[in-house]
Motif scaffolding. Structure first.
Motif, PDB file in Angstrom:
ATOM      1  N   GLY A 113    -157.353  -4.275  58.913  1.00 37.49           N
ATOM      2  CA  GLY A 113    -158.282  -3.032  59.260  1.00 37.49           C
ATOM      3  C   GLY A 113    -158.398  -2.217  57.734  1.00 37.49           C
ATOM      4  N   LEU A 114    -159.619  -1.800  57.606  1.00 40.55           N
ATOM      5  CA  LEU A 114    -160.009  -1.400  56.487  1.00 40.55           C
ATOM      6  C   LEU A 114    -160.571   0.358  56.973  1.00 40.55           C
ATOM      7  CD1 LEU A 114    -162.361  -4.038  55.184  1.00 40.55           C
ATOM      8  CD2 LEU A 114    -159.925  -3.575  54.410  1.00 40.55           C
ATOM      9  N   TYR A 115    -159.895   1.327  56.146  1.00 40.56           N
ATOM     10  CA  TYR A 115    -160.141   2.579  56.612  1.00 40.56           C
ATOM     11  C   TYR A 115    -160.632   3.460  55.566  1.00 40.56           C
ATOM     12  CZ  TYR A 115    -156.720   0.501  59.701  1.00 40.56           C
ATOM     13  OH  TYR A 115    -156.313  -0.484  60.862  1.00 40.56           O
ATOM     14  N   ASP A 116    -161.745   3.738  55.734  1.00 41.25           N
ATOM     15  CA  ASP A 116    -162.626   4.644  54.624  1.00 41.25           C
ATOM     16  C   ASP A 116    -162.809   6.057  55.122  1.00 41.25           C
ATOM     17  OD1 ASP A 116    -164.099   4.703  51.884  1.00 41.25           O
ATOM     18  OD2 ASP A 116    -165.482   5.523  53.433  1.00 41.25           O
ATOM     19  N   ASP A 117    -162.937   6.924  54.328  1.00 41.31           N
ATOM     20  CA  ASP A 117    -163.338   8.404  54.883  1.00 41.31           C
ATOM     21  C   ASP A 117    -164.569   8.329  55.608  1.00 41.31           C
ATOM     22  OD1 ASP A 117    -161.164   9.269  53.292  1.00 41.31           O
ATOM     23  OD2 ASP A 117    -162.671   9.860  51.434  1.00 41.31           O
ATOM     24  N   TYR A 118    -165.425   7.430  55.797  1.00 44.06           N
ATOM     25  CA  TYR A 118    -166.776   7.435  56.452  1.00 44.06           C
ATOM     26  C   TYR A 118    -166.702   6.567  57.578  1.00 44.06           C
ATOM     27  CZ  TYR A 118    -168.051  10.273  52.443  1.00 44.06           C
ATOM     28  OH  TYR A 118    -167.942  11.200  51.343  1.00 44.06           O
ATOM     29  N   PHE A 119    -166.010   5.542  57.333  1.00 48.42           N
ATOM     30  CA  PHE A 119    -166.136   4.336  58.397  1.00 48.42           C
ATOM     31  C   PHE A 119    -164.605   3.562  58.440  1.00 48.42           C
ATOM     32  CE2 PHE A 119    -167.450   2.545  54.418  1.00 48.42           C
ATOM     33  CZ  PHE A 119    -166.545   1.396  54.237  1.00 48.42           C
ATOM     34  N   ASP A 120    -164.591   2.743  59.451  1.00 47.88           N
ATOM     35  CA  ASP A 120    -163.350   1.830  59.726  1.00 47.88           C
ATOM     36  C   ASP A 120    -163.892   0.567  60.333  1.00 47.88           C
ATOM     37  OD1 ASP A 120    -161.504   4.001  59.282  1.00 47.88           O
ATOM     38  OD2 ASP A 120    -161.467   4.401  61.407  1.00 47.88           O
ATOM     39  N   ILE A 121    -163.166  -0.558  59.606  1.00 47.35           N
ATOM     40  CA  ILE A 121    -163.512  -1.614  59.857  1.00 47.35           C
ATOM     41  C   ILE A 121    -162.264  -2.559  60.261  1.00 47.35           C
ATOM     42  CG2 ILE A 121    -164.494  -4.021  59.082  1.00 47.35           C
ATOM     43  CD1 ILE A 121    -166.201  -2.436  57.044  1.00 47.35           C
ATOM     44  N   TRP A 122    -162.443  -3.398  61.285  1.00 45.03           N
ATOM     45  CA  TRP A 122    -161.432  -4.277  61.783  1.00 45.03           C
ATOM     46  C   TRP A 122    -161.980  -5.825  61.991  1.00 45.03           C
ATOM     47  CZ3 TRP A 122    -162.302   0.499  64.307  1.00 45.03           C
ATOM     48  CH2 TRP A 122    -161.459   1.433  64.028  1.00 45.03           C
ATOM     49  N   ILE A 123    -161.214  -6.448  61.742  1.00 45.07           N
ATOM     50  CA  ILE A 123    -161.450  -8.187  61.800  1.00 45.07           C
ATOM     51  C   ILE A 123    -160.084  -8.586  62.302  1.00 45.07           C
ATOM     52  CG2 ILE A 123    -162.001 -10.307  60.463  1.00 45.07           C
ATOM     53  CD1 ILE A 123    -163.429  -8.610  58.283  1.00 45.07           C
ATOM     54  N   TRP A 124    -160.463  -9.249  63.474  1.00 45.89           N
ATOM     55  CA  TRP A 124    -159.101  -9.904  64.226  1.00 45.89           C
ATOM     56  C   TRP A 124    -159.630 -11.045  64.816  1.00 45.89           C
ATOM     57  CZ3 TRP A 124    -162.590  -6.615  66.234  1.00 45.89           C
ATOM     58  CH2 TRP A 124    -162.676  -6.466  67.832  1.00 45.89           C
ATOM     59  N   GLY A 125    -158.509 -12.188  65.161  1.00 50.86           N
ATOM     60  CA  GLY A 125    -158.886 -13.301  65.684  1.00 50.86           C
ATOM     61  C   GLY A 125    -157.724 -13.960  66.365  1.00 50.86           C
ATOM     62  N   ASN A 126    -158.175 -15.449  66.866  1.00 56.18           N
ATOM     63  CA  ASN A 126    -156.835 -16.254  67.337  1.00 56.18           C
ATOM     64  C   ASN A 126    -156.079 -15.436  68.336  1.00 56.18           C
ATOM     65  OD1 ASN A 126    -157.908 -18.359  66.222  1.00 56.18           O
ATOM     66  ND2 ASN A 126    -156.510 -18.452  64.393  1.00 56.18           N
ATOM     67  N   GLY A 165    -159.227 -19.576  68.399  1.00 58.79           N
ATOM     68  CA  GLY A 165    -160.308 -20.208  67.431  1.00 58.79           C
ATOM     69  C   GLY A 165    -161.256 -19.314  67.196  1.00 58.79           C
ATOM     70  N   THR A 166    -161.464 -18.254  67.715  1.00 59.02           N
ATOM     71  CA  THR A 166    -162.838 -17.169  67.341  1.00 59.02           C
ATOM     72  C   THR A 166    -162.216 -16.005  66.633  1.00 59.02           C
ATOM     73  OG1 THR A 166    -162.446 -15.860  69.456  1.00 59.02           O
ATOM     74  CG2 THR A 166    -163.645 -18.037  69.388  1.00 59.02           C
ATOM     75  N   MET A 167    -163.109 -15.355  65.807  1.00 54.66           N
ATOM     76  CA  MET A 167    -162.876 -14.358  65.129  1.00 54.66           C
ATOM     77  C   MET A 167    -163.821 -13.125  65.672  1.00 54.66           C
ATOM     78  SD  MET A 167    -163.066 -13.481  61.065  1.00 54.66           S
ATOM     79  CE  MET A 167    -164.999 -13.517  60.977  1.00 54.66           C
ATOM     80  N   ARG A 168    -163.192 -11.806  65.915  1.00 54.07           N
ATOM     81  CA  ARG A 168    -164.055 -10.665  66.292  1.00 54.07           C
ATOM     82  C   ARG A 168    -164.333  -9.488  64.834  1.00 54.07           C
ATOM     83  NH1 ARG A 168    -162.942  -9.517  71.662  1.00 54.07           N
ATOM     84  NH2 ARG A 168    -164.272  -7.543  71.076  1.00 54.07           N
ATOM     85  N   ALA A 169    -165.123  -8.766  65.068  1.00 53.98           N
ATOM     86  CA  ALA A 169    -165.557  -7.747  63.756  1.00 53.98           C
ATOM     87  C   ALA A 169    -166.100  -6.437  64.552  1.00 53.98           C
ATOM     88  CB  ALA A 169    -166.535  -8.417  63.008  1.00 53.98           C
ATOM     89  N   ARG A 170    -165.387  -5.690  64.117  1.00 49.47           N
ATOM     90  CA  ARG A 170    -166.061  -4.313  64.664  1.00 49.47           C
ATOM     91  C   ARG A 170    -166.118  -2.982  63.371  1.00 49.47           C
ATOM     92  NH1 ARG A 170    -162.336  -1.974  69.664  1.00 49.47           N
ATOM     93  NH2 ARG A 170    -163.464  -3.845  70.500  1.00 49.47           N
ATOM     94  N   LEU A 171    -167.096  -2.376  63.579  1.00 54.16           N
ATOM     95  CA  LEU A 171    -167.398  -1.349  62.816  1.00 54.16           C
ATOM     96  C   LEU A 171    -167.465  -0.066  63.530  1.00 54.16           C
ATOM     97  CD1 LEU A 171    -168.221   0.025  60.014  1.00 54.16           C
ATOM     98  CD2 LEU A 171    -170.568  -0.360  60.675  1.00 54.16           C
ATOM     99  N   ALA A 172    -166.722   1.188  62.963  1.00 50.85           N
ATOM    100  CA  ALA A 172    -166.679   2.268  63.679  1.00 50.85           C
ATOM    101  C   ALA A 172    -166.909   3.412  62.691  1.00 50.85           C
ATOM    102  CB  ALA A 172    -165.291   2.763  64.322  1.00 50.85           C
ATOM    103  N   VAL A 173    -167.870   4.149  63.288  1.00 43.87           N
ATOM    104  CA  VAL A 173    -168.536   5.213  62.100  1.00 43.87           C
ATOM    105  C   VAL A 173    -168.309   6.702  62.723  1.00 43.87           C
ATOM    106  CG1 VAL A 173    -170.480   5.947  60.529  1.00 43.87           C
ATOM    107  CG2 VAL A 173    -170.037   3.652  60.958  1.00 43.87           C
ATOM    108  N   PRO A 174    -167.562   7.626  62.302  1.00 45.75           N
ATOM    109  CA  PRO A 174    -167.468   9.036  63.043  1.00 45.75           C
ATOM    110  C   PRO A 174    -168.640   9.736  62.590  1.00 45.75           C
ATOM    111  CG  PRO A 174    -166.002   8.910  61.191  1.00 45.75           C
ATOM    112  CD  PRO A 174    -166.528   7.342  61.381  1.00 45.75           C
ATOM    113  N   VAL A 175    -169.426  10.420  63.554  1.00 44.61           N
ATOM    114  CA  VAL A 175    -170.459  11.287  62.925  1.00 44.61           C
ATOM    115  C   VAL A 175    -170.019  12.774  63.106  1.00 44.61           C
ATOM    116  CG1 VAL A 175    -173.038  11.897  63.662  1.00 44.61           C
ATOM    117  CG2 VAL A 175    -172.185   9.714  64.017  1.00 44.61           C
ATOM    118  N   MET A 176    -169.548  13.439  61.979  1.00 43.52           N
ATOM    119  CA  MET A 176    -169.100  14.632  61.895  1.00 43.52           C
ATOM    120  C   MET A 176    -168.030  14.607  62.904  1.00 43.52           C
ATOM    121  SD  MET A 176    -172.311  16.985  61.273  1.00 43.52           S
ATOM    122  CE  MET A 176    -173.227  16.702  62.418  1.00 43.52           C
ATOM    123  N   ASP A 177    -167.739  15.543  63.735  1.00 45.51           N
ATOM    124  CA  ASP A 177    -166.791  15.845  64.913  1.00 45.51           C
ATOM    125  C   ASP A 177    -167.359  15.770  66.178  1.00 45.51           C
ATOM    126  OD1 ASP A 177    -164.843  16.251  62.979  1.00 45.51           O
ATOM    127  OD2 ASP A 177    -165.185  18.383  62.948  1.00 45.51           O
TER     128      ASP A 177
END
Length: 451
Positions: free
Chosen positions: A100-113, A136-148
């Motif tokens: 999990g990567l957490y920034d002020d402007y977005f979050d990213i997750w990479i997970w698998g197996n 045997g697979t990998m998933r990825a997801r990006l979440a971006v908040p738009v203000m509140d």
């Protein structure tokens, strides 16, 4: 005695340096490193002729190396990571993992197996991304908040699908969802789906009515579409009523609804501290006229609230054997206006904190019947004994009903677990005898050492 060559000396230095680097890596970058596994030795024979027939002795060894870490600045979490390496059939393979990567402007997750994150979906799951990554697979997801106001999420499932979601929460009392799906795994039938939905709660006197609506289209040469509407309410404090209708035309290519079906469903649940009564039904309308319907009625009674109604008869992890008082359940199911099955469950502690028993019976019509009795006995903390008896009567199909035959099978099983010393090392005995057309015998003794 033997002088080491220069090559052997260099090899030793490389090994030492490598070990030092590994230790440094484990103590800093991977602050939490765990080694878990178990060794299991099993003695087994497929008969009860002890000391006269052959037996087998087999070892089994498994180990998992887990690593986890996170980086924080003050109260802010910047990233976290967890992963495992499993020893499978004498080979080390990558197990579950998540970053999990957490920034002020977005979050990213990479997970698998087979790791799980969270599920994402629009109303009625017209566009839906599951929480689990397949083996045997990998998933990825990006979440971006738009203000509140909203959150935009993009979910990738390789090799040929992408899903996007926009969630707007609590806007003037309404929650909105928007989803997009593109799946090109079938080049001749590419899914190109847009879905939207909303839900709200309306106060009708003393009753809060929850409303949900959703719809979607599949953009293709022949337009596909799907719609759904649902309502539920606690009419009185213990009584909940719900109903929904969904429809998808023949060209629908979204995630949940079946193309070409209209489904009407409803249900009622009445819950008190001591008992719960539930009824549900669905009617599926198919364009070709092969309509189906299902109706289920069930009731549960408990003399203690130590377990929730959903867990009263759950066999996983012997959860039913943690109840502190008797519990009873019964239900019946009808399919296409005809009888399908009727069942009954009962569990009860016979001796406090020592002996529990569970019974189950299912009648499926004709001469099809199943019944089982399970026991859970804890004479003292180190020993757990689990006897079981199951009886199955099954009617074998034949072209002529008069030629139909009935087969019966009775299975007697006994499992005993003994904890050795004060550790989790377990000595397990299992004996099984099957009486019927295909008799079977089993004796098994194993010791499992976790570490």
């Amino acid at each position: 005695m033997f002088e080491k060559t220069e090559g052997e000396k260099r090899m030793k230095k490389v090994l030492v340096i490598t070990l030092v680097l590994l230790m440094a890596f484990a103590s800093s970058a991977m602050a939490a490193v765990t080694f878990k596994g178990e060794f299991k030795a099993t003695l087994e024979m497929d008969n009860f002729r002890v000391f006269t027939e052959n037996y087998s002795l087999e070892p089994d060894f498994s180990v998992t190396i887990g690593a986890s870490n996170k980086d924080e600045t003050g109260d802010a979490l910047n990233w976290d990571f967890s992963a495992g390496i499993d020893l499978t059939e004498s080979k080390f393979e990558l197990g579950k993992y998540k970053l999990g990567l957490y920034d002020d402007y977005f979050d990213i997750w990479i997970w698998g197996n087979e790791q799980e994150l969270t599920a994402k979906s629009t109303h009625f799951s017209l566009v839906s991304a599951g929480k689990k990554a397949a083996a045997g697979t990998m998933r990825a997801r990006l979440a971006v908040p738009v203000m509140d106001l909203a959150t935009v999420t993009v979910d990738l499932t390789a090799p040929a699908s992408v899903r996007a979601f926009v969630d707007v929460t609590a806007l003037e009392g309404y929650n909105f969802s928007l989803g997009y799906l593109r799946d090109w795994s079938d080049k001749d039938n590419v899914a190109n789906v847009i879905a939207a939905g909303a839900d709200t709660t309306i106060a009708a006197g003393d009753i809060d009515v929850n409303l949900e609506v959703g719809g979607g289209v599949n953009l293709a040469e022949e337009l596909g579409f799907a719609v759904g509407f649902g309502v539920d309410a606690d009419v009185i404090e213990p009584l909940n009523l719900e109903a929904s209708v969904t429809h998808a035309n023949a060209n629908w290519a979204g995630d949940d609804l079946t193309a070409g079906e209209t489904v009407l469903s409803g249900g009622a649940t009445y819950t008190e501290t001591a008992f719960q009564i539930a009824a549900s039904g669905s009617y599926t309308i198919v364009k070709d006229g092969d309509n189906t319907n299902e109706v289920e009625l069930g009731a549960k009674y408990r003399m203690s609230d130590a377990l929730g109604y959903a867990d009263l008869f759950k066999t996983k992890d012997d959860l039913w054997a943690t109840n502190t008082a008797p519990a009873f359940g019964a239900g019946v199911k009808f399919v296409d206006l005809g009888f399908d099955n009727v069942y009954a469950d009962v569990t009860s502690p016979l001796l406090e904190d020592m002996i529990w028993v569970k019974g189950n019976a299912v009648y499926k019509g004709g001469k099809n019947f199943e019944a089982s009795v399970l026991g859970h006995i804890v004479p003292f903390s180190k020993l757990t004994v689990k006897p079981a008896v199951k009886f199955v009567m099954a009617e074998e199909e034949a072209e002529d009903e008069e030629d139909a035959t009935t087969a019966t099978t009775t299975t007697v099983n006994l499992v005993a677990d003994y904890k050795i010393g004060a550790s989790d090392t377990t000595l397990t005995f299992e004996g099984k005898k099957v009486f019927g057309a295909t008799p079977e015998s089993l004796l098994k003794l194993s010791v499992t050492v976790p570490f």
